[in-house]
Every structure is written in C-alpha cells, then in structure tokens.
Write a protein that holds these residues in place. Structure first.
Motif, mmCIF file in Angstrom:
data_model
loop_
_atom_site.group_PDB
_atom_site.id
_atom_site.type_symbol
_atom_site.label_atom_id
_atom_site.label_comp_id
_atom_site.label_asym_id
_atom_site.label_seq_id
_atom_site.Cartn_x
_atom_site.Cartn_y
_atom_site.Cartn_z
ATOM 1 N N SER A 69 66.365 -56.872 -9.123
ATOM 2 C CA SER A 69 66.799 -55.750 -8.295
ATOM 3 C C SER A 69 68.165 -55.256 -8.760
ATOM 4 C CB SER A 69 66.865 -56.190 -6.819
ATOM 5 O OG SER A 69 67.369 -55.150 -6.015
ATOM 6 N N HIS A 70 68.257 -53.939 -8.960
ATOM 7 C CA HIS A 70 69.511 -53.303 -9.360
ATOM 8 C C HIS A 70 69.467 -51.865 -8.860
ATOM 9 C CE1 HIS A 70 72.734 -51.637 -11.841
ATOM 10 N NE2 HIS A 70 73.066 -52.851 -12.201
ATOM 11 N N LEU A 71 70.572 -51.380 -8.305
ATOM 12 C CA LEU A 71 70.587 -50.064 -7.680
ATOM 13 C C LEU A 71 70.223 -48.952 -8.659
ATOM 14 C CD1 LEU A 71 71.165 -48.744 -4.961
ATOM 15 C CD2 LEU A 71 73.509 -48.370 -5.697
ATOM 16 N N SER A 72 70.542 -49.118 -9.949
ATOM 17 C CA SER A 72 70.311 -48.065 -10.930
ATOM 18 C C SER A 72 68.975 -48.189 -11.653
ATOM 19 C CB SER A 72 71.443 -48.063 -11.969
ATOM 20 O OG SER A 72 72.690 -47.823 -11.351
ATOM 21 N N TYR A 73 68.180 -49.217 -11.289
ATOM 22 C CA TYR A 73 66.910 -49.450 -11.972
ATOM 23 C C TYR A 73 65.808 -49.721 -10.954
ATOM 24 C CZ TYR A 73 69.699 -49.813 -16.202
ATOM 25 O OH TYR A 73 70.551 -49.540 -17.240
ATOM 26 N N GLN A 74 64.573 -49.462 -11.357
ATOM 27 C CA GLN A 74 63.446 -49.679 -10.465
ATOM 28 C C GLN A 74 63.236 -51.171 -10.216
ATOM 29 O OE1 GLN A 74 59.917 -47.657 -11.843
ATOM 30 N NE2 GLN A 74 60.980 -45.709 -12.155
#
Length: 273
Positions: A69-74
């Motif tokens: 999980s990462h805010l800039s990635y799906q």
C-alpha cells in the motif's frame, strides 16, 4: 584449535539470513516507504528508502496473502508464493482540482483547531482503534468545512506520552462531499511523522503545501508502524473536538465519548482571479 574453528564456522553458517525483496515502479525504480503487511492481521512493516523489505522480518507464512500500500500507487495483494524478488506497483492517477488563484496577503489561521482540553486521557491501543481491513489501515480524524479555497501550510499533533521506541503516523487529507460518501485525495506524496519517545507532552509538526478547495475536508492520521514493549503506550490529552474513524470502504464511525485527539491544521484563504 581446529575444533574451535569448526565450532565458530558452524555458528556463522547457522545465523539467519534475511532475504531481501524490493518494491519498484514500472520503470524498475525503487519505491520508498511502502506499507507491506499480512492481509487480515495487524502485522506490517515499511520498505526502506531503497524499496527493500524482508518477508522473514514480517513473519509471513507460505499460506498468507501480502498487501502493498502506497498513496501514490495502486493497492496490490499477492499470495506469498507469488512474491518474487521485485514487486512492481502501478502508479495511481488522481484528478486533483485545478483553478487560477490570486493570493491575498497570507494570513495564517487554524483551519482545524485543537479544541478545548479535557480531563480525559486517550490511550493508543493501536490494535483496537486502527485495525486493518483487506490490508488497508483505518484513519482517525475529523471533518473541516472550508468557506474558501485554502492553502494548507502546517500539521501538528500533541502527544502526552509515548513509550514506543518507534511510532510512525501518516497524515491524510481528502476532499469529500457533504454526505461524506466520496473521498478524493489531495496529497500526491505520502507524509510521514515519526513520534519520538517522550514522557511529557510534546508537539510534532510537519510543513504542508496542499491546495484544499472550498467545501468539506477530511484530515486524518494512520498509525502505520508501532514498535515497543508489550506494555508500551501512546496517549493523547482528549479534546472537545469530535473524532471519527474512517474505514477503507469509506464508512465512518464516531469515536466513543465524542472526544478528539489534539491535532491542528494551519493555512490561509485564497481567492479566485
């Protein structure tokens, strides 16, 4: 002497060796500070600045599913057996609001105030209040109504006591509707704050540069990593502000007693040209 040599050699080869996996983007460039965890549990770690992490350190089993999980990635979930040396994430595309602005002389104000301090202390039993759902952490925060487009400049949170040797939170800011059904992220790069151990009240601050459009705003925090002894605590002095839990499916629930945690968001109003 020969026996001692073979004894030391056997110890050396018996030491555990943590295999390193790496999270990368479509260009095979490392992605730093990715949340990696076991679906359906509270077990999670964060990849380092070069994208590396260790499944052994995570304590994952061959039957587990692992999320990234990462805010800039799906968001991505893989079965343990399908995880290779490199895990590739796809960049998320956000349609952020755009407008032409003319700035007055900035007058910074509390966009979201701390509220009046109460006699109650809120203890951070993180496993109870920040459970994961399908590998995504819940958020603790509050809603703010903006009368104008606003430039957010600073986030701060006051901790009463922290005995965890490592506590990391992530700040999230979303535009939402009046019914609080849809949430549009306003931060492209994740914002992390390290809460250092302290036995007295301490304020932790992070500078922001976020354009928040007029209307409803959600500001919250996720506790992405907590390490310490079994009896470690994180406590806040309760405030009169309302506090909500927002879950990954966008449902919200008011925290019991109607108490809030003491965080402040500063900024200044903008006017259209």
């Amino acid at each position: 002497m020969l026996k001692i040599y073979f004894f030391l050699l056997s110890i050396f080869f018996s030491l555990p060796c943590l295999a390193q996996n790496r999270v990368v983007n479509p260009h095979h460039e490392p992605i730093e500070y990715v949340n990696v965890g076991i679906v359906g549990t509270n077990k999670g770690i964060i990849s380092d600045e070069n994208g590396y992490f260790s499944l052994e350190k995570l304590g994952a089993k061959p039957t587990d599913s692992i999320y990234f999980s990462h805010l800039s990635y799906q968001h991505k979930v893989l079965a343990y057996r399908d995880i290779s040396k490199e895990i590739q994430l796809t960049e998320a595309v956000f349609d952020l609001p755009t407008t032409t602005l003319k700035m007055k002389k900035p007058k910074v104000r509390d966009v979201k105030a701390k509220g009046v301090t109460t006699f109650f202390t809120l203890y951070g039993e993180m496993k109870r209040y920040f459970q994961e759902e399908n590998g995504v952490l819940s958020e603790l925060g509050d809603f703010v109504t903006l009368p104008n487009d606003t430039q957010l400049t600073e986030f701060s949170i006051e901790v009463k006591e922290n005995t965890f040797y490592l506590a990391v939170l992530r700040v999230v800011v979303y535009q939402t509707d009046k019914e609080h059904k849809t949430f549009t992220p306003l931060i492209k790069e994740p914002i992390y704050i390290n809460l250092f151990p302290t036995n007295k009240p301490q304020t932790f601050t992070h500078k922001l540069s976020i354009l928040a459009p007029k209307g409803e705003l959600w500001v919250g925090v996720q506790f992405v990593e907590m390490r310490g002894k079994d009896d470690a605590i994180l406590s806040f002095q309760g405030t009169t502000n309302t506090c909500w839990l927002r879950f990954p499916n966008n449902t919200i629930r008011k925290v019991k007693r109607g108490l809030g945690i003491p965080f402040v968001v500063k900024g200044y109003d903008l006017i259209k040209q």
